[in-house]
Design a protein around this motif. Structure first.
Motif, PDB file in Angstrom:
ATOM      1  N   MET A 194      16.723 -41.033   5.679  1.00  0.00           N
ATOM      2  CA  MET A 194      17.933 -41.497   6.323  1.00  0.00           C
ATOM      3  C   MET A 194      17.700 -41.809   7.804  1.00  0.00           C
ATOM      4  O   MET A 194      18.293 -42.744   8.354  1.00  0.00           O
ATOM      5  CB  MET A 194      19.037 -40.425   6.196  1.00  0.00           C
ATOM      6  N   ASN A 195      16.803 -41.072   8.442  1.00  0.00           N
ATOM      7  CA  ASN A 195      16.556 -41.269   9.869  1.00  0.00           C
ATOM      8  C   ASN A 195      15.281 -42.063  10.180  1.00  0.00           C
ATOM      9  O   ASN A 195      14.863 -42.158  11.329  1.00  0.00           O
ATOM     10  CB  ASN A 195      16.483 -39.908  10.576  1.00  0.00           C
ATOM     11  N   GLY A 196      14.690 -42.607   9.112  1.00  0.00           N
ATOM     12  CA  GLY A 196      13.518 -43.472   9.315  1.00  0.00           C
ATOM     13  C   GLY A 196      12.313 -42.757   9.877  1.00  0.00           C
ATOM     14  O   GLY A 196      11.561 -43.337  10.665  1.00  0.00           O
ATOM     15  N   LEU A 197      12.145 -41.503   9.493  1.00  0.00           N
ATOM     16  CA  LEU A 197      11.013 -40.729  10.006  1.00  0.00           C
ATOM     17  C   LEU A 197       9.810 -40.917   9.100  1.00  0.00           C
ATOM     18  O   LEU A 197       9.893 -40.714   7.890  1.00  0.00           O
ATOM     19  CB  LEU A 197      11.370 -39.230  10.090  1.00  0.00           C
ATOM     20  N   SER A 198       8.682 -41.312   9.678  1.00  0.00           N
ATOM     21  CA  SER A 198       7.463 -41.466   8.885  1.00  0.00           C
ATOM     22  C   SER A 198       6.811 -40.122   8.615  1.00  0.00           C
ATOM     23  O   SER A 198       6.072 -39.961   7.648  1.00  0.00           O
ATOM     24  CB  SER A 198       6.465 -42.384   9.608  1.00  0.00           C
ATOM     25  N   ASP A 199       7.083 -39.140   9.501  1.00  0.00           N
ATOM     26  CA  ASP A 199       6.532 -37.791   9.337  1.00  0.00           C
ATOM     27  C   ASP A 199       7.640 -36.808   9.662  1.00  0.00           C
ATOM     28  O   ASP A 199       8.116 -36.739  10.799  1.00  0.00           O
ATOM     29  CB  ASP A 199       5.333 -37.579  10.272  1.00  0.00           C
ATOM     30  N   GLY A 200       8.089 -36.041   8.645  1.00  0.00           N
ATOM     31  CA  GLY A 200       9.204 -35.119   8.839  1.00  0.00           C
ATOM     32  C   GLY A 200       8.920 -34.000   9.802  1.00  0.00           C
ATOM     33  O   GLY A 200       9.836 -33.325  10.275  1.00  0.00           O
ATOM     34  N   ASN A 201       7.648 -33.773  10.133  1.00  0.00           N
ATOM     35  CA  ASN A 201       7.314 -32.707  11.068  1.00  0.00           C
ATOM     36  C   ASN A 201       7.455 -33.132  12.526  1.00  0.00           C
ATOM     37  O   ASN A 201       7.408 -32.297  13.429  1.00  0.00           O
ATOM     38  CB  ASN A 201       5.871 -32.233  10.823  1.00  0.00           C
ATOM     39  N   LEU A 202       7.563 -34.440  12.768  1.00  0.00           N
ATOM     40  CA  LEU A 202       7.625 -34.936  14.134  1.00  0.00           C
ATOM     41  C   LEU A 202       9.079 -35.084  14.582  1.00  0.00           C
ATOM     42  O   LEU A 202       9.606 -36.188  14.740  1.00  0.00           O
ATOM     43  CB  LEU A 202       6.879 -36.271  14.258  1.00  0.00           C
ATOM     44  N   ILE A 203       9.757 -33.975  14.737  1.00  0.00           N
ATOM     45  CA  ILE A 203      11.112 -33.964  15.289  1.00  0.00           C
ATOM     46  C   ILE A 203      11.078 -33.103  16.536  1.00  0.00           C
ATOM     47  O   ILE A 203      10.168 -32.284  16.721  1.00  0.00           O
ATOM     48  CB  ILE A 203      12.150 -33.423  14.258  1.00  0.00           C
ATOM     49  N   TYR A 204      12.076 -33.277  17.414  1.00  0.00           N
ATOM     50  CA  TYR A 204      12.055 -32.548  18.668  1.00  0.00           C
ATOM     51  C   TYR A 204      13.449 -32.000  18.995  1.00  0.00           C
ATOM     52  O   TYR A 204      14.461 -32.471  18.464  1.00  0.00           O
ATOM     53  CB  TYR A 204      11.595 -33.461  19.797  1.00  0.00           C
ATOM     54  N   ILE A 205      13.458 -31.011  19.850  1.00  0.00           N
ATOM     55  CA  ILE A 205      14.700 -30.324  20.207  1.00  0.00           C
ATOM     56  C   ILE A 205      15.669 -31.323  20.861  1.00  0.00           C
ATOM     57  O   ILE A 205      15.288 -32.094  21.730  1.00  0.00           O
ATOM     58  CB  ILE A 205      14.417 -29.161  21.177  1.00  0.00           C
ATOM     59  N   GLY A 206      16.942 -31.296  20.394  1.00  0.00           N
ATOM     60  CA  GLY A 206      17.967 -32.197  20.936  1.00  0.00           C
ATOM     61  C   GLY A 206      18.080 -33.490  20.166  1.00  0.00           C
ATOM     62  O   GLY A 206      18.987 -34.291  20.423  1.00  0.00           O
ATOM     63  N   GLN A 207      17.166 -33.754  19.257  1.00  0.00           N
ATOM     64  CA  GLN A 207      17.223 -34.996  18.473  1.00  0.00           C
ATOM     65  C   GLN A 207      18.414 -34.958  17.518  1.00  0.00           C
ATOM     66  O   GLN A 207      18.724 -33.922  16.911  1.00  0.00           O
ATOM     67  CB  GLN A 207      15.914 -35.161  17.672  1.00  0.00           C
ATOM     68  N   LYS A 208      19.118 -36.110  17.382  1.00  0.00           N
ATOM     69  CA  LYS A 208      20.304 -36.210  16.528  1.00  0.00           C
ATOM     70  C   LYS A 208      19.905 -36.834  15.206  1.00  0.00           C
ATOM     71  O   LYS A 208      19.445 -37.969  15.177  1.00  0.00           O
ATOM     72  CB  LYS A 208      21.401 -37.026  17.206  1.00  0.00           C
ATOM     73  N   LEU A 209      20.054 -36.107  14.129  1.00  0.00           N
ATOM     74  CA  LEU A 209      19.669 -36.589  12.802  1.00  0.00           C
ATOM     75  C   LEU A 209      20.935 -36.877  11.980  1.00  0.00           C
ATOM     76  O   LEU A 209      21.846 -36.043  11.910  1.00  0.00           O
ATOM     77  CB  LEU A 209      18.818 -35.523  12.096  1.00  0.00           C
ATOM     78  N   LEU A 210      20.951 -38.084  11.388  1.00  0.00           N
ATOM     79  CA  LEU A 210      22.069 -38.462  10.514  1.00  0.00           C
ATOM     80  C   LEU A 210      21.885 -37.748   9.172  1.00  0.00           C
ATOM     81  O   LEU A 210      20.824 -37.794   8.586  1.00  0.00           O
ATOM     82  CB  LEU A 210      22.094 -39.974  10.319  1.00  0.00           C
TER      83      LEU A 210
END
Length: 374
Positions: free
Chosen positions: A356-372
């Protein structure tokens, strides 16, 4: 001014005796050449040079040698005619005008022990200057002995020096002699002293260049190793940032490709603005305006890279049907699995959140990021 001794020398034998005898290399070469002629009959030669003192040490400096016209050797007797001595003086003036007669020599196939007394008699008569030299050389094996005239007789010397320097007088004499016996004029004796000097210089330059090349290779290799290490360190430090930016760009690319927030189709206007299909429809009806448009491409890219999908506010929220409850703000320690468990009670929606958020790698998220949320 006191005469200086040659510096480029080679020692032969024990040179502790006096006088010190110095023989120029061309002279030594010429005497060796006489061995071939002496195989049939003995050959005599005269020595030209100077006798002087250096710091009270007698020195015999031999810079020339030329063949005596006739030397008769029978049994133990050695005969030198007066005419031979006169011709010797003429040859000295012709070929070595700056030198004196400092001795003589004999090349033959015999041993000197039976000759030395007779040689001493000849020497005392024609070459009796103090410290003058007599050289005997075997024509077969090249063995040679040096004698100096001291205290009225010939005394055997332990050794001598061969020295190297320019000697045009001896060189010219050797060339002239070769021409007389029919040797081609092209066979010129090369200046050996100059040749040796050039060879020495060339060898030193080659060694120096080799050392410089080795140093340059070492320095270049060291520099390359340092550069590789620095690049590796920078790449390791920047890997996370590069991956995050790549994910944001891929998300933006997919959005611009035709799928908007919540699955709506979007279009790009002529001025570069991105709007939803619903907003385009409102413009066609005359009821739209700025209320239905989304951020421009550049702003969207910035938003995607900085804080994830924008949470619609006010009228925008009403039009898209999305509220803050449709988004999740990433907290410290979150992963897509933990987010799925927090929101849905299990981790089954982790892959859906990623897509849904177009992430190629689910581990590459960061604090404060808004995920649909799906």
């Amino acid at each position: 001014m006191e005469r200086q001794l040659p510096k480029n020398v080679r020692q032969i034998g024990n040179v502790s005796d006096e006088p010190k005898i110095y023989v120029e290399d061309y002279v030594d070469t010429y005497i060796n050449q006489l061995r071939e002629k002496a195989k049939d009959e003995p050959v005599g030669f005269a020595l030209a040079g100077q006798i002087f003192q250096v710091e009270e040490t007698p020195v015999v400096y031999i810079e020339g040698a030329f063949r005596l016209q006739e030397v008769r050797v029978e049994a133990k007797e050695i005969g030198v005619r007066e005419e031979t001595v006169r011709q010797m003086e003429e040859d000295r003036k012709t070929y070595f005008p700056e030198s004196d007669i400092v001795g003589w020599g004999l090349v033959e196939d015999a041993k000197p022990m039976g000759r030395i007394r007779e040689a001493g008699r000849v020497h005392n008569r024609y070459f009796s200057k103090d410290h003058s030299v007599f050289i005997w050389k075997d024509s077969l094996d090249g063995e040679e002995m040096f004698y100096a005239f001291k205290y009225g007789e010939l005394m055997q010397m332990g050794g001598h020096y061969i020295f190297y320097e320019k000697n045009p007088a001896m060189q010219n004499y050797m060339i002239t002699t070769r021409k007389k016996i029919g040797v081609s004029p092209s066979e010129v004796v090369e200046d050996r002293a100059a040749k040796d000097f050039r060879s020495t210089v060339r060898e030193r330059m080659e060694k120096r260049n080799d050392r410089l090349s080795s140093r340059m290779v070492y320095l270049t290799s060291t520099l390359l190793v340092v550069v590789v290490l620095v690049i590796g360190a920078l790449a390791m430090n920047s890997y996370d940032k590069m991956a995050a930016v790549q994910s944001s760009l891929e998300s933006l690319s997919r959005s611009v490709g035709g799928t908007g927030v919540g699955g709506e189709d979007i279009e790009e206007t002529e001025d570069g603005a991105v709007v939803t299909a619903a907003a385009r429809g409102q413009e066609a009806d005359g009821s739209g305006g700025g209320d239905g448009s989304v951020d421009s491409g550049g702003d969207a890219a910035a938003a995607g890279a900085d804080s994830g999908p924008e949470i619609p506010q006010g009228d925008d929220a009403g039009e898209t049907g999305l509220t803050e409850d449709d988004y999740y703000v990433v907290q410290k320690g979150d992963t897509l699995d933990t987010i799925s468990r927090k929101v849905y009670g299990n981790s089954s929606q982790a892959e859906a959140i990623c897509k849904m958020n177009g992430l190629s790698d689910g581990n590459l998220i960061y604090i404060g990021q808004k995920l649909l949320l799906p």
